[in-house]
Design an enzyme around this catalytic site. Structure first.
Site, PDB file in Angstrom:
ATOM      1  N   ASN A 220      48.794  36.345  39.242  1.00 41.83           N
ATOM      2  CA  ASN A 220      48.172  35.236  38.498  1.00 41.83           C
ATOM      3  C   ASN A 220      48.692  35.228  37.063  1.00 41.83           C
ATOM      4  OD1 ASN A 220      46.347  36.952  36.789  1.00 41.83           O
ATOM      5  ND2 ASN A 220      45.549  37.499  38.811  1.00 41.83           N
ATOM      6  N   ASP A 289      41.774  38.678  44.155  1.00 40.20           N
ATOM      7  CA  ASP A 289      40.641  38.830  45.072  1.00 40.20           C
ATOM      8  C   ASP A 289      41.099  39.260  46.465  1.00 40.20           C
ATOM      9  OD1 ASP A 289      38.573  38.165  43.302  1.00 40.20           O
ATOM     10  OD2 ASP A 289      39.121  36.041  43.431  1.00 40.20           O
ATOM     11  N   LYS A 299      62.356  42.033  53.678  1.00 43.91           N
ATOM     12  CA  LYS A 299      62.187  40.660  53.200  1.00 43.91           C
ATOM     13  C   LYS A 299      61.952  39.714  54.390  1.00 43.91           C
ATOM     14  CE  LYS A 299      64.426  36.971  50.667  1.00 43.91           C
ATOM     15  NZ  LYS A 299      65.667  36.428  50.156  1.00 43.91           N
ATOM     16  N   PRO A 317      39.077  45.616  46.921  1.00 46.85           N
ATOM     17  CA  PRO A 317      37.825  46.234  46.448  1.00 46.85           C
ATOM     18  C   PRO A 317      37.425  45.612  45.114  1.00 46.85           C
ATOM     19  CG  PRO A 317      39.683  47.761  46.228  1.00 46.85           C
ATOM     20  CD  PRO A 317      40.183  46.576  46.989  1.00 46.85           C
ATOM     21  N   ASP A 318      36.113  45.449  44.894  1.00 44.92           N
ATOM     22  CA  ASP A 318      35.630  44.933  43.610  1.00 44.92           C
ATOM     23  C   ASP A 318      35.406  46.136  42.688  1.00 44.92           C
ATOM     24  OD1 ASP A 318      34.147  43.941  41.432  1.00 44.92           O
ATOM     25  OD2 ASP A 318      33.426  42.265  42.647  1.00 44.92           O
ATOM     26  N   ILE A 319      36.362  46.343  41.794  1.00 42.87           N
ATOM     27  CA  ILE A 319      36.364  47.556  40.957  1.00 42.87           C
ATOM     28  C   ILE A 319      35.136  47.590  40.048  1.00 42.87           C
ATOM     29  CG2 ILE A 319      37.709  48.887  39.279  1.00 42.87           C
ATOM     30  CD1 ILE A 319      40.202  47.290  40.311  1.00 42.87           C
ATOM     31  N   PHE A 339      34.254  40.768  32.617  1.00 37.04           N
ATOM     32  CA  PHE A 339      34.770  39.512  32.078  1.00 37.04           C
ATOM     33  C   PHE A 339      34.714  38.475  33.190  1.00 37.04           C
ATOM     34  CE2 PHE A 339      36.967  39.356  27.895  1.00 37.04           C
ATOM     35  CZ  PHE A 339      36.514  40.568  27.414  1.00 37.04           C
TER      36      PHE A 339
HETATM   37  N1  CTP Z   1      36.888  42.418  39.029  1.00 40.67           N
HETATM   38  C1  CTP Z   1      37.175  43.661  39.503  1.00 40.67           C
HETATM   39  N2  CTP Z   1      37.690  43.806  40.754  1.00 40.67           N
HETATM   40  C2  CTP Z   1      37.906  42.742  41.541  1.00 40.67           C
HETATM   41  C3  CTP Z   1      37.610  41.448  41.061  1.00 40.67           C
HETATM   42  C4  CTP Z   1      37.099  41.325  39.799  1.00 40.67           C
HETATM   43  O1  CTP Z   1      36.992  44.653  38.776  1.00 40.67           O
HETATM   44  N3  CTP Z   1      38.395  42.909  42.747  1.00 40.67           N
HETATM   45  C5  CTP Z   1      36.304  42.284  37.690  1.00 40.67           C
HETATM   46  C6  CTP Z   1      37.184  41.595  36.678  1.00 40.67           C
HETATM   47  O2  CTP Z   1      37.970  42.517  35.979  1.00 40.67           O
HETATM   48  C7  CTP Z   1      36.163  40.923  35.779  1.00 40.67           C
HETATM   49  C8  CTP Z   1      35.018  40.596  36.725  1.00 40.67           C
HETATM   50  O3  CTP Z   1      35.167  41.480  37.817  1.00 40.67           O
HETATM   51  O4  CTP Z   1      35.650  41.806  34.825  1.00 40.67           O
HETATM   52  C9  CTP Z   1      34.967  39.198  37.207  1.00 40.67           C
HETATM   53  O5  CTP Z   1      36.196  38.821  37.761  1.00 40.67           O
HETATM   54  P1  CTP Z   1      36.377  37.405  38.439  1.00 40.67           P
HETATM   55  O6  CTP Z   1      37.719  37.336  39.092  1.00 40.67           O
HETATM   56  O7  CTP Z   1      36.014  36.334  37.464  1.00 40.67           O
HETATM   57  O8  CTP Z   1      35.216  37.494  39.505  1.00 40.67           O
HETATM   58  P2  CTP Z   1      35.191  37.394  41.017  1.00 40.67           P
HETATM   59  O9  CTP Z   1      34.175  38.378  41.507  1.00 40.67           O
HETATM   60  O10 CTP Z   1      36.553  37.503  41.587  1.00 40.67           O
HETATM   61  O11 CTP Z   1      34.598  35.946  41.205  1.00 40.67           O
HETATM   62  P3  CTP Z   1      35.302  34.520  41.461  1.00 40.67           P
HETATM   63  O12 CTP Z   1      36.781  34.763  41.496  1.00 40.67           O
HETATM   64  O13 CTP Z   1      34.728  34.060  42.745  1.00 40.67           O
HETATM   65  O14 CTP Z   1      34.890  33.680  40.287  1.00 40.67           O
END
Ligand code: CTP
Length: 411
Positions: A220, A289, A299, A317-319, A339
């Site tokens: 991104n 995500d 490739k 994973p959502d860190i 954030f």
């Molecule tokens: N974050 C994280 N790990 C992930 C996704 C997000 O640690 N896999 C953290 C980001 O660093 C940020 C916060 O979660 O501090 C929110 O990230 P964002 O991408 O806005 O949230 P999402 O949970 O992905 O929600 P969405 O994309 O549906 O808005």
């Protein structure tokens, strides 16, 4: 706006006494003077007789836009006391280069010329003295110099680190003066309140890159600038800082420990392995995500019939959420900050995200308006409601955020 333009604000209102003692690094003092002026400081240059052998007062006067002082007998001051007046006016004294001899004199409290006199006569409680040593590696390593440096620190001076590398004498080692840009950063940092002293701050920054095959991937537009600014601000505030950075081309802020990663899984591993030593976790990274369920080993070639490859994705994973759910975060030993980069309805989304992630503080910003730029505007969301930090350089906003974090941790 570039980093240097950001710096245009960083020393506004500060009066810096820039002292030069004798050494070949005097040539760098010219550039340093220019940077200090560009950063908004007024600069009064004082040179020793030895410094005048290396660079002329004419150069330093032109760059500082002020007459240079070189002698304690200078009669321009109405009371004839330049050694008192010059030190009283200064918000900080920075001696760059600080020679071995100057350090030896200061360590003994000797005052044989204007520069050493005004260092000795400075009000200890209000006028910080920063020394940027510059000398041959043997001179720097000599027990006498090390003893003097330790004595100066014990007496309240700030002896800055030395650089390492090629020296004017042809030798290689420790003892070079820091570069002008590094000295500028040291001085700016010096003026920041030490609200995070004793804390260990872990920051994620930048995008992640999720490989599809050895040459392609999903990523991104995050530039990492906000996270790097937060890491820098936390360091300036006195914290130990570890920065886990996705693929970005940004210089590591001074004094910050950097760990480079590519994918969300690598970022996850790097963070989880370090959470036990952190007291603050700030997740600024734009973590992907999803990632391709399996990266192809080779490739992916175009199909003869023109059909695009079917790429299946799995969730990363959502860190942040995982960090916020740890025992340490739940019992208050780890303060987590998230954030949210949104495109619309910032306050609503930020509030919902704060609850979903389970963090005490969530910082919202408008993603498309800030990605890659040097400025931003933040919306802080906590249990009490929302608070806007108005538009400004990311460096400035990061310092404000650090103060807000410290305030909430105390509370
Ligand atoms: N974050 C994280 N790990 C992930 C996704 C997000 O640690 N896999 C953290 C980001 O660093 C940020 C916060 O979660 O501090 C929110 O990230 P964002 O991408 O806005 O949230 P999402 O949970 O992905 O929600 P969405 O994309 O549906 O808005």
């Amino acid at each position: 706006m570039s980093d240097t333009t950001d710096a245009a604000l960083e020393l506004a209102g500060k009066h810096v006494l820039l002292g030069l003692s004798g050494g070949i690094a005097c040539y760098k003092a010219a550039e340093l003077c220019r940077l200090l002026v560009k950063a908004g400081a007024t600069v009064q240059v004082v040179m020793t007789e030895a410094a005048e052998r290396f660079i002329t007062p004419v150069t330093m006067q032109a760059l500082s836009n002020r007459a240079v002082y070189t002698s304690q007998w200078d009669a321009r001051e109405p009371n004839n006391m330049p050694h008192i007046n010059l030190g009283r006016e200064a918000d900080a004294i920075l001696v760059a280069p600080a020679s071995a001899d100057l350090m030896a004199q200061l360590a003994q409290g000797r005052a044989s010329d204007l520069l050493t006199l005004l260092c000795l006569a400075r009000p200890l409680a209000t006028t910080p003295l920063l020394l940027a040593p510059a000398m041959n590696r043997e001179m720097w390593a000599h027990p006498a110099t090390q003893r003097n440096a330790a004595q100066l620190v014990a007496d309240g001076a700030f002896v800055l680190p030395v650089g390492q590398g090629d020296q004017a004498c042809g030798e290689t080692g420790d003892g070079r003066m820091l570069e002008p840009e590094e000295l500028l950063q040291e001085l700016v940092a010096h003026f920041q309140p030490k609200v995070l002293r004793g804390q260990h701050v872990l920051v994620t920054a930048g995008p992640t890159f999720e490989a599809m095959d050895p040459v392609r991937g999903v990523t991104n537009h995050s530039s990492g600038k906000m996270g790097f600014a937060v890491a820098r601000a936390a360091r300036e505030a006195g914290a130990d800082v570890t920065l886990v950075a996705g693929p970005v081309h940004l210089p590591t802020p001074r004094g910050v420990h950097r760990v480079n990663v590519q994918s969300a899984e690598q970022m996850h591993e790097a963070v989880m392995g370090r959470l036990h030593e952190a007291s603050v976790f700030v997740a600024t990274a734009a973590v992907a995500d999803w990632r391709p369920a399996a990266a192809a080993g080779q490739k992916i070639k175009k199909a003869a019939n023109g059909a695009p490859p079917a790429v299946a994705f799995v969730e990363n994973p959502d860190i942040l959420a995982e960090a916020a759910a740890t025992e340490r975060a739940r019992n208050g030993q780890l303060f987590c900050v998230g954030f949210a980069a949104e495109s619309h309805d910032l306050a609503e989304h930020a509030k919902a995200k704060r609850a979903r992630k389970g963090v005490p503080l969530l910082v919202g910003n408008i993603g498309p308006a800030t990605f890659g730029r040097d400025d931003n505007a933040l919306l802080l969301v906590d249990e009490h409601g929302t608070e806007a930090l108005p538009p400004g350089p990311k460096t400035v906003l990061a310092r404000q955020l650090v103060v807000e974090i410290a305030r909430r941790m105390k509370g």
